[in-house]
Design a protein around this motif. Structure first.
Motif, mmCIF file in Angstrom:
data_model
loop_
_atom_site.group_PDB
_atom_site.id
_atom_site.type_symbol
_atom_site.label_atom_id
_atom_site.label_comp_id
_atom_site.label_asym_id
_atom_site.label_seq_id
_atom_site.Cartn_x
_atom_site.Cartn_y
_atom_site.Cartn_z
ATOM 1 N N VAL A 1 -4.659 10.997 -11.193
ATOM 2 C CA VAL A 1 -4.994 10.197 -10.012
ATOM 3 C C VAL A 1 -5.322 11.156 -8.876
ATOM 4 O O VAL A 1 -4.522 12.041 -8.551
ATOM 5 C CB VAL A 1 -3.815 9.280 -9.621
ATOM 6 N N HIS B 1 -6.394 8.004 -4.801
ATOM 7 C CA HIS B 1 -5.641 7.104 -5.683
ATOM 8 C C HIS B 1 -6.522 6.410 -6.712
ATOM 9 O O HIS B 1 -6.277 5.267 -7.086
ATOM 10 C CB HIS B 1 -4.858 6.067 -4.865
ATOM 11 N N ASP C 1 -5.662 0.970 -5.491
ATOM 12 C CA ASP C 1 -4.948 2.235 -5.335
ATOM 13 C C ASP C 1 -3.905 2.354 -6.438
ATOM 14 O O ASP C 1 -3.087 1.447 -6.637
ATOM 15 C CB ASP C 1 -4.253 2.297 -3.978
ATOM 16 N N ARG D 1 -0.881 4.402 -8.766
ATOM 17 C CA ARG D 1 0.288 5.298 -8.719
ATOM 18 C C ARG D 1 0.409 6.114 -10.000
ATOM 19 O O ARG D 1 0.743 7.293 -9.971
ATOM 20 C CB ARG D 1 1.542 4.458 -8.515
ATOM 21 N N LEU E 1 -0.148 1.321 -6.489
ATOM 22 C CA LEU E 1 0.534 2.321 -5.684
ATOM 23 C C LEU E 1 1.971 1.920 -5.349
ATOM 24 O O LEU E 1 2.856 2.774 -5.250
ATOM 25 C CB LEU E 1 -0.260 2.577 -4.394
#
Length: 624
Positions: free
Chosen positions: A349, A353, A384, A386, A402
């Motif tokens: 990533v 992101h 986005d 994670r 995220l």
């Protein structure tokens, strides 16, 4: 050449917590690659015994043989000599048996188990107040257990105190002392075990009853330990023919017919100067089909190549008649192994992101290749991310949002849409939501929901639909991280309980027909890092090996390799790297290790130091 046996880790007889090594009186003689252990120096027959120091691990393949008992040796010398003989390279422990009475020689079974102690066996004479000694002399062997290798040659970490009683009697005619109650199996210190034994992967196939929905048979590694300088090739072939270890047996099959063994009278197997190994089998294998014979040869070749690289071809005989042969290309056509499946890309990533990728193996002419967004919504969309996971065929990807709440699945094709999340966690904090997902070889997606109110391990068939809850009997704690092995029948879990995070490997069992609703469970979780208090991150790094980042109690973070059975593989650990938060490895050794550390995304090409890839990147993964 004479040398005192000042070992590299042997806790000797009589060294009960003194913290001081007593130099052993035993003399080792080295000539023409042979070392003789003499364990018969004169000693007192009361009080503590002197040390049995472990033999240091040799840099060259020196064979070690024990000396038989000397005439009129005292009981302490007999115990000393017997324990040293257990660490020798006698094929059938012939010298060790000479320290036993004739009756004990018949009953003693050295192949029953090998107990590994932290610092070698120590011993005390049992005083008359403790036990009646009119019928002989008693000793108690003591130590701290590290592991046990069972009769199937399977290694398992263990702990606790080792206490075994040894009894000696004096022959009425010869007046010679001999052991009539030896310890169970074999016992030795950790450094002697490391010198004597070598880990080898046997290979079997994923079971037909629980077959994986993939176009080719999948080979599964089953690690065992064999004695390194006692004809290991023949040992491991016999072990392969005897079948898989108990833990792996429910999910694998062998191509060898029941009862298949080496032809009677076969004592040793040696490849010829062409790199061909002829394996003579009994008549149980005499009527197999050509396809099954090639599968048998593939199992043997996969197994032998990680022990004896000089073996290029396996030629099978049955009842002294030629059956078939197979080389490396033939074997790889029979079954696929994770360690030979090279990924195309490293994924992670980026600072925005989004999911990006770059070549898995750096090009020598373009070592500074820049990462590029993956095709599809996970690379150029508006979500986005994670953490991510990429399917093993590199056609699909999954990403966790995220905030750790939502799981999305999309194809790695330009213009592909993402749609709604396939799973949403209701955990209150990010650390109580979704783990990094993982794809198995069937194309199914695994993820754990860490919500304390409803912790679950889930499986999405082909990454879509309603998730199946995976049963985890015996799981004590909450799953913090997971990775499915390339073979599809094992899964590594980081389990959190209280303030401790431990690494376990479980066996994946699938019930029901492929395509129908299937019950899936993870069973018999085994600890692979019992000495680590905290496991930060891990990844599969071979057919039976993982790379683990963690720390011992009161220690500092370290990165190291471990076997799925909890043992430590030979070879150096990865180069030190501080502040590692995530690590990624491929089962293929030629693919560099990657990590997310204080410097962002870094990777470790073979023979080099860690190199920075992307200062803002996180969550590195290879397919899987």
């Amino acid at each position: 050449m004479d040398a005192d046996r000042e070992g590299s880790g042997g806790r000797g007889i009589g060294q009960r917590g003194s913290g001081r090594r007593t130099p052993g009186r035993a003399v080792a003689y080295a000539a023409c690659g042979v070392v003789l252990l003499a364990g018969c120096a004169s000693m007192p027959d009361s009080g503590d015994l002197r040390g049995v120091d472990s033999t240091p691990r040799q840099d060259t393949p020196v064979r070690v043989f024990a000396m038989p008992p000397q005439e009129d040796a005292e009981p302490t010398d007999i115990v000393q000599g017997f324990l040293e003989a257990l660490t020798s390279d006698d094929p059938n422990y012939e010298t060790a048996r000479k320290y036993l009475t004739p009756a004990a020689q018949k009953k003693w079974e050295p192949g029953l188990s090998t107990t590994v102690l932290d610092d070698g066996p120590g011993a005390d004479i049992v005083r008359p107040a403790d036990r009646e000694q009119a019928d002989g002399t008693w000793f108690t062997l003591i130590g701290t257990k590290v592991a046990v290798v069972d009769a199937q040659q399977s290694y398992a970490p263990t702990s606790g105190q080792y206490r075994e009683t040894v009894h000696l009697v004096q022959d009425k005619k010869t007046k010679q002392w001999r052991i009539d109650t030896p310890p169970q199996g074999v016992v030795m210190g950790k450094s002697d075990f490391q010198r004597n034994y070598v880990a080898v992967n046997k290979y079997y196939f994923a079971s037909e009853a629980k077959a994986l929905a993939v176009p080719q048979t999948v080979a599964v590694a089953d690690p065992v330990y064999v004695r390194e300088r006692v004809d290991p090739v023949t040992q491991v072939v016999r072990s392969l023919l005897n079948g898989p270890t108990r833990w792996l047996d429910p999910v694998v099959r062998t191509s060898f017919p029941t009862g298949t063994a080496l032809q009677k009278g076969t004592s040793s197997l040696t490849p010829d100067d062409r790199g061909a190994l002829t394996v003579p089998l009994n008549d149980k294998a005499g009527h197999v089909s050509s396809d099954r014979c090639r599968a048998m040869a593939a199992q043997l070749l996969f197994t032998l190549q990680n022990l004896a690289p000089a073996v290029d071809t396996v030629e099978l005989q049955a009842d002294r008649r030629p059956l078939c042969s197979a080389d490396g290309d033939d074997a790889n056509g029979v079954a696929q192994r994770g360690s030979v499946e090279k990924p195309a890309s490293l994924y992670f990533v980026n600072g925005e992101h989004r999911l990006v990728r770059m070549p898995a193996v750096p090009d020598s002419g373009d070592a500074k290749a820049e990462p590029v967004p993956v095709p599809g919504a996970l690379g150029d969309g508006d979500k986005d991310l994670r953490s991510v996971a990429v399917s093993r065929d590199e056609h699909m990807a999954a990403g966790v949002s995220l905030d750790g709440r939502s799981l999305y699945v999309g194809s790695l094709v330009s213009g592909g849409s993402l749609g709604d999340p396939v799973l949403v966690s209701t955990g209150k904090a990010a650390e109580d939501r979704l783990t990094t997902p993982s794809w198995d070889i069937e194309g199914d997606l695994w993820v754990a929901d860490r919500n304390p109110a409803d912790p679950r391990l889930l499986l999405f068939k082909e990454g879509a639909g309603k998730p199946l809850k995976v049963e985890t009997p015996g799981l004590d704690g909450r799953i913090k991280d997971l990775r499915v092995a390339a073979d599809g029948v094992r899964i590594a879990l980081v389990v959190q309980k209280g303030g401790k995070q431990s690494l376990y490997v479980g066996r994946i069992e699938r019930e029901g027909k492929i395509g129908d609703a299937r019950s899936v469970s993870v069973r018999e979780l085994r600890s692979t890092t019992p000495d680590l208090e905290e496991v930060t991150t891990m990844s599969w790094a071979g057919d039976s090996r993982l790379v683990v980042v963690g720390r011992e109690q009161g220690g500092v973070q370290q990165t190291r390799y471990v076997q799925v059975d909890g043992s430590t593989p030979e070879g150096p650990p990865p180069a030190a790297l501080t502040g590692v938060k995530e690590v990624a490895a491929s089962e293929d050794d030629d693919v560099p290790l990657a990590a997310y550390s204080e410097d962002g995304i870094v990777r470790l090409p073979s023979g080099a130091q860690w190199q920075k890839v992307d200062a803002d990147g996180t969550a590195p993964v290879y397919p899987g």
